[in-house]
Design an enzyme around this catalytic site. Sequence first.
Site, PDB file in Angstrom:
ATOM      1  N   TYR A  50       0.841  -1.204   0.000  1.00  0.00           N
ATOM      2  CA  TYR A  50       0.000   0.000   0.000  1.00  0.00           C
ATOM      3  C   TYR A  50       0.877   1.255   0.000  1.00  0.00           C
ATOM      4  O   TYR A  50       0.645   2.181  -0.792  1.00  0.00           O
ATOM      5  CB  TYR A  50      -0.906  -0.027   1.240  1.00  0.00           C
ATOM      6  CG  TYR A  50      -1.983   1.026   1.281  1.00  0.00           C
ATOM      7  CD1 TYR A  50      -3.197   0.842   0.627  1.00  0.00           C
ATOM      8  CD2 TYR A  50      -1.811   2.203   2.015  1.00  0.00           C
ATOM      9  CE1 TYR A  50      -4.209   1.792   0.689  1.00  0.00           C
ATOM     10  CE2 TYR A  50      -2.817   3.162   2.083  1.00  0.00           C
ATOM     11  CZ  TYR A  50      -4.012   2.949   1.421  1.00  0.00           C
ATOM     12  OH  TYR A  50      -5.008   3.906   1.490  1.00  0.00           O
ATOM     13  N   LYS A  86       1.068   3.920  -3.001  1.00  0.00           N
ATOM     14  CA  LYS A  86       0.648   5.307  -2.758  1.00  0.00           C
ATOM     15  C   LYS A  86       1.811   6.283  -2.986  1.00  0.00           C
ATOM     16  O   LYS A  86       1.598   7.390  -3.490  1.00  0.00           O
ATOM     17  CB  LYS A  86       0.058   5.454  -1.354  1.00  0.00           C
ATOM     18  CG  LYS A  86      -1.247   4.671  -1.141  1.00  0.00           C
ATOM     19  CD  LYS A  86      -2.377   5.149  -2.063  1.00  0.00           C
ATOM     20  CE  LYS A  86      -3.718   4.494  -1.753  1.00  0.00           C
ATOM     21  NZ  LYS A  86      -4.788   4.908  -2.657  1.00  0.00           N
TER      22      LYS A  86
END
Length: 257
Positions: A152, A156
């Site tokens: 993640y 991101k």
Amino acid sequence: MRTRTVLITGSTSGIGLGIAHAFAAKGYNILFNGVEKNGGEIAAGVAERYQIRHLFSGADARSPQALREMVQQCVATFGSVDVLVNNAGIQHVSPVEDFPDDKWDDIIAINLSAAFHLAKAVWPVMKSQQFGRIINIASIHGLFASAFKSAYVAAKHGIVGLTKTLALEGAPFNITCNAICPGYVHTPLVEKQVQDQARAHNMSEERVMTEVFLAKQAVKSFIPMETVCAMVMLLAEDEPGTITGTALPLDGGWSAQ
Ligand code: NAD
């Protein structure tokens, strides 16, 4: 002025659905997308409420071909994509040594690569009309890391980098690209994490929220959906054409430390 069109990925749940309501209230045509089984009904409900034109696509963000077809469907019906909101995202929390390879691949595909494929597909349309607004729903994890979120955080951070590059390439054509970096917003994605963490640490869900999730935020409350939507709507407007390439934290002071 003709009615503008927005394509919002992951818009049949959580933040994306909130954003869809905000665009619908302004009368935009909306292409909804998501993998919820009742996605079509959710989209139709919003369209009915605000009396707007809409499409629903269940395109899986892991398929570049499906994403391209979704853009074609949008242009064929509405004649344009004026605003692209890359919002679809998933999460998986695990120590790196146990992190499942397929979860890594899915998170990179959905949270990062899909934004590239969609930006690439809408680019000729936005370029030819000399207007485009690309808004990426990144995360405060696009700027800071947390343990156990390797995929993640990588995705991101990646989307923040993509945002900057698209901003540079889009500037001559009045295409802006910005990333929004929220702290925690109370949505189904977070709800699942709260339940998982409560089980893992044998804590109440309430304690997990305040002591684990909001530990890094100075303001000990979730970021309101309205705040995220207001920022998206500002970036979608014609005027802030000079706001581009940014990664805007909406984080209750997380990044102030
Ligand atoms: P959510 O789980 O409520 O919604 C996620 C959406 O993504 C759903 O509509 C789902 O259908 C869609 N999606 C998932 N897999 C897909 C796939 N393979 N193809 C197409 N669509 C798919 O989550 P949310 O909290 O609303 O998150 C939305 C975005 O906001 C994500 O990118 C997330 O990383 C980001 N974000 C969330 C928070 C938060 O606290 N909730 C904070 C910062 C950033």
